[in-house]
Design a protein around this motif. Structure first.
Motif, mmCIF file in Angstrom:
data_model
loop_
_atom_site.group_PDB
_atom_site.id
_atom_site.type_symbol
_atom_site.label_atom_id
_atom_site.label_comp_id
_atom_site.label_asym_id
_atom_site.label_seq_id
_atom_site.Cartn_x
_atom_site.Cartn_y
_atom_site.Cartn_z
ATOM 1 N N THR A 6 -42.678 -103.636 67.301
ATOM 2 C CA THR A 6 -43.996 -103.173 67.688
ATOM 3 C C THR A 6 -44.451 -101.781 67.240
ATOM 4 O OG1 THR A 6 -43.092 -101.834 69.601
ATOM 5 C CG2 THR A 6 -43.070 -104.106 70.024
ATOM 6 N N VAL A 7 -45.533 -101.521 67.298
ATOM 7 C CA VAL A 7 -46.099 -100.175 66.898
ATOM 8 C C VAL A 7 -45.374 -98.824 67.392
ATOM 9 C CG1 VAL A 7 -48.444 -101.121 66.404
ATOM 10 C CG2 VAL A 7 -47.962 -100.162 68.634
ATOM 11 N N CYS A 8 -44.668 -99.256 68.461
ATOM 12 C CA CYS A 8 -43.912 -98.194 69.005
ATOM 13 C C CYS A 8 -42.230 -98.256 68.957
ATOM 14 C CB CYS A 8 -44.029 -97.925 70.325
ATOM 15 S SG CYS A 8 -45.419 -97.325 71.032
ATOM 16 N N GLY A 9 -41.907 -99.138 67.715
ATOM 17 C CA GLY A 9 -40.645 -99.555 67.465
ATOM 18 C C GLY A 9 -40.202 -100.949 67.774
ATOM 19 N N ASP A 10 -38.980 -101.269 67.424
ATOM 20 C CA ASP A 10 -38.224 -102.457 67.529
ATOM 21 C C ASP A 10 -37.886 -102.740 69.086
ATOM 22 O OD1 ASP A 10 -38.657 -102.974 64.996
ATOM 23 O OD2 ASP A 10 -36.808 -103.043 64.523
ATOM 24 N N VAL A 11 -38.010 -103.769 69.908
ATOM 25 C CA VAL A 11 -37.688 -104.142 70.993
ATOM 26 C C VAL A 11 -36.848 -105.426 70.945
ATOM 27 C CG1 VAL A 11 -38.540 -104.442 73.441
ATOM 28 C CG2 VAL A 11 -39.866 -102.913 71.918
ATOM 29 N N PRO A 12 -35.858 -105.740 71.580
ATOM 30 C CA PRO A 12 -35.081 -106.879 71.706
ATOM 31 C C PRO A 12 -36.086 -107.957 72.279
ATOM 32 C CG PRO A 12 -33.572 -105.208 72.357
ATOM 33 C CD PRO A 12 -35.026 -104.507 72.318
ATOM 34 N N SER A 13 -36.042 -108.993 71.465
ATOM 35 C CA SER A 13 -37.066 -110.140 71.905
ATOM 36 C C SER A 13 -36.943 -110.685 73.458
ATOM 37 C CB SER A 13 -36.945 -111.437 71.113
ATOM 38 O OG SER A 13 -37.450 -111.014 69.757
ATOM 39 N N HIS A 14 -35.658 -110.575 73.678
ATOM 40 C CA HIS A 14 -35.382 -110.986 75.133
ATOM 41 C C HIS A 14 -35.955 -110.330 76.380
ATOM 42 C CE1 HIS A 14 -31.830 -108.373 74.699
ATOM 43 N NE2 HIS A 14 -31.938 -108.202 75.985
ATOM 44 N N GLN A 15 -36.161 -109.077 76.053
ATOM 45 C CA GLN A 15 -36.837 -108.248 76.931
ATOM 46 C C GLN A 15 -38.508 -108.391 77.023
ATOM 47 O OE1 GLN A 15 -35.725 -104.147 75.916
ATOM 48 N NE2 GLN A 15 -33.537 -104.739 76.170
ATOM 49 N N ILE A 16 -38.763 -109.164 76.273
ATOM 50 C CA ILE A 16 -40.480 -109.408 76.260
ATOM 51 C C ILE A 16 -40.711 -110.432 77.094
ATOM 52 C CG2 ILE A 16 -42.358 -109.859 74.580
ATOM 53 C CD1 ILE A 16 -41.238 -107.170 74.105
ATOM 54 N N GLY A 17 -41.679 -110.181 77.935
ATOM 55 C CA GLY A 17 -42.128 -111.270 78.754
ATOM 56 C C GLY A 17 -43.674 -111.948 78.561
ATOM 57 N N HIS A 18 -44.459 -112.163 79.406
ATOM 58 C CA HIS A 18 -45.728 -112.940 79.003
ATOM 59 C C HIS A 18 -46.717 -112.097 77.789
ATOM 60 C CE1 HIS A 18 -49.670 -115.032 79.931
ATOM 61 N NE2 HIS A 18 -50.140 -114.046 79.217
ATOM 62 N N THR A 19 -46.644 -112.965 76.672
ATOM 63 C CA THR A 19 -47.222 -112.493 75.463
ATOM 64 C C THR A 19 -48.311 -113.580 75.005
ATOM 65 O OG1 THR A 19 -44.865 -111.767 74.790
ATOM 66 C CG2 THR A 19 -46.468 -111.894 72.794
ATOM 67 N N GLN A 20 -49.455 -112.935 74.622
ATOM 68 C CA GLN A 20 -50.519 -113.544 74.025
ATOM 69 C C GLN A 20 -50.497 -113.347 72.590
ATOM 70 O OE1 GLN A 20 -52.738 -113.227 78.157
ATOM 71 N NE2 GLN A 20 -54.030 -112.863 76.402
ATOM 72 N N THR A 21 -50.292 -114.401 71.758
ATOM 73 C CA THR A 21 -49.799 -114.283 70.465
ATOM 74 C C THR A 21 -51.149 -114.016 69.272
ATOM 75 O OG1 THR A 21 -49.689 -116.548 70.360
ATOM 76 C CG2 THR A 21 -47.773 -115.413 70.510
ATOM 77 N N HIS A 22 -52.342 -113.793 69.849
ATOM 78 C CA HIS A 22 -53.442 -113.538 69.022
ATOM 79 C C HIS A 22 -54.639 -113.018 69.622
ATOM 80 C CE1 HIS A 22 -55.433 -115.374 65.147
ATOM 81 N NE2 HIS A 22 -56.565 -114.427 65.422
ATOM 82 N N GLU A 23 -54.596 -111.570 69.589
ATOM 83 C CA GLU A 23 -55.670 -111.078 69.935
ATOM 84 C C GLU A 23 -56.007 -109.946 69.209
ATOM 85 O OE1 GLU A 23 -56.809 -112.051 72.795
ATOM 86 O OE2 GLU A 23 -55.206 -113.137 73.550
ATOM 87 N N HIS A 24 -57.277 -109.146 69.554
ATOM 88 C CA HIS A 24 -57.580 -108.095 68.765
ATOM 89 C C HIS A 24 -57.730 -106.827 69.723
ATOM 90 C CE1 HIS A 24 -58.020 -110.009 65.044
ATOM 91 N NE2 HIS A 24 -58.380 -111.091 65.709
ATOM 92 N N VAL A 25 -57.102 -105.777 69.444
ATOM 93 C CA VAL A 25 -57.090 -104.507 70.375
ATOM 94 C C VAL A 25 -58.169 -103.588 69.948
ATOM 95 C CG1 VAL A 25 -55.888 -102.798 71.544
ATOM 96 C CG2 VAL A 25 -54.827 -104.863 71.323
ATOM 97 N N LEU A 26 -58.107 -103.318 68.569
ATOM 98 C CA LEU A 26 -59.058 -102.246 67.901
ATOM 99 C C LEU A 26 -59.609 -103.309 66.288
ATOM 100 C CD1 LEU A 26 -57.182 -98.888 68.287
ATOM 101 C CD2 LEU A 26 -59.367 -99.591 69.561
#
Length: 340
Positions: A6-26
């Motif tokens: 992530t933009v704030c560093g690496d996070v173990p995948s098993h800690q990640i919940g609901h994810t939308q895999t194609h968005e644009h924030v900026l």
């Protein structure tokens, strides 16, 4: 161990919940007012009396999402509704903003995975056609391994790699370079196929011939590209993830091509049919929010539309909680996670 980069560093995948895999924030898609004749020349703000025409045709004002405060407000609401992570598919050429993404992530708690690579030919930076496949692959690899800019903010996916139809020669070189970078980094390769029913299979052919890992490919925008189950099954047989990522965009009018768009209920029917045929672990869902008229502030559905409206629809149409969790939690972990 698999990690979300992530933009704030690496996070173990098993800690990640609901994810939308194609968005644009900026992002900034305003170049489409040049390439697409349907776009409105109007740069005025969005009002109640012009919302429909603006959303239907788009405008310069609509196509620019560059306000960090807006992004914070929208993703904070997404988080409150249960959203945990998004993949920001904004590549080089669409005003990718690593520092802005980091600020939004820090202020909202939403994990943001940043993209790398290059979009459609019309958005390529000047001189890109003079760069070699090796040079392009090294740039993508560097974004993922070393990071971008002085803050060295790292990308976590390759893409979205934009393709037209037919594939432009420079787009082909970019896609081949993306496959090279995929081998070097283990990152997922997110593809924006051309607007033709043959485009996804052609993209997979190029990736395969370039030595890419087909099971680490996410094929985007299938809801505006493939319109029958047999075509979807043929694509699934290549090993890629099938991404239905235009949830919330329900108008039958599609300004970019002569396409009859499905509504959300039809998208769920496609997903249900693919699950029934054994492909439930190769499906991804998102909304591809990329315009102001998609945001809650401007009268749109917001990033939480899947959580608020589509997940209940999936349940009403007979999907189990486990099947929904596969598409929104487990499959994103597998598709986006990078092995440490």
């Amino acid at each position: 161990m698999a990690l979300f980069r992530t933009v704030c560093g690496d996070v173990p995948s098993h800690q990640i919940g609901h994810t939308q895999t194609h968005e644009h924030v900026l992002c900034n898609l305003a170049g489409t007012t040049v390439q697409q004749g349907s776009a409105l020349a109007d740069a005025g703000e969005i009002r109640l009396d012009n919302y429909y025409e603006t959303r239907r045709h788009h405008s310069t004002f609509d196509l620019v999402m560059d306000d960090v405060e807006d992004a914070v407000a929208e993703l904070a609401e997404y988080a409150a509704q249960g959203g945990h992570a998004v993949v920001d598919a904004t590549p080089i050429g669409l005003a990718r903003n690593p520092g802005g993404l980091r600020e939004v992530s820090e202020r909202t708690g939403v994990h943001i995975v940043m993209g790398s690579g290059y979009y459609h030919h019309d958005y390529h930076p000047p001189g890109l056609e003079r760069r070699t496949r090796q040079e392009l692959a090294e740039k993508i690899r560097s974004d993922i391994v070393e990071g971008v800019g002085e803050e060295r903010i790292r990308s976590g996916v390759i893409g979205e790699i934009g393709l037209g139809w037919p594939v432009h020669p420079v787009e082909r070189t970019v896609l081949e370079a993306a496959a090279d970078a995929q081998r070097a980094t283990g990152a997922a390769l997110l593809v924006h196929p051309g607007r033709d029913t043959a485009a996804p299979m052609e993209a997979m052919r190029i990736i395969r011939e370039a030595g890419g890992d087909t099971i680490r490919v996410i094929m985007s925008h299938l809801d505006r590209t493939l319109f029958d189950l047999d075509s979807m099954l043929r694509l699934a047989d290549t090993g890629c993830y099938l991404e239905f990522d235009l949830f919330g965009q329900e108008s039958s009018y599609y300004p970019l091509a002569d396409i009859d768009m499905p509504n959300d209920a039809t998208r769920v029917d496609y997903l249900t049919a693919l699950i029934a045929r054994g492909y439930g672990r190769r499906l991804l869902v998102a909304q591809d929010i990329c315009m102001k008229t998609h945001l809650r502030k401007y009268g749109g559905e917001g990033y939480g539309h899947l959580l608020r409206n589509v997940v209940p629809l999936m349940r009403r149409k007979g999907m189990s909680d486990d099947e929904i969790a596969d598409m929104t939690v487990h499959n994103p972990r597998a598709a986006v996670g990078i092995e440490a």
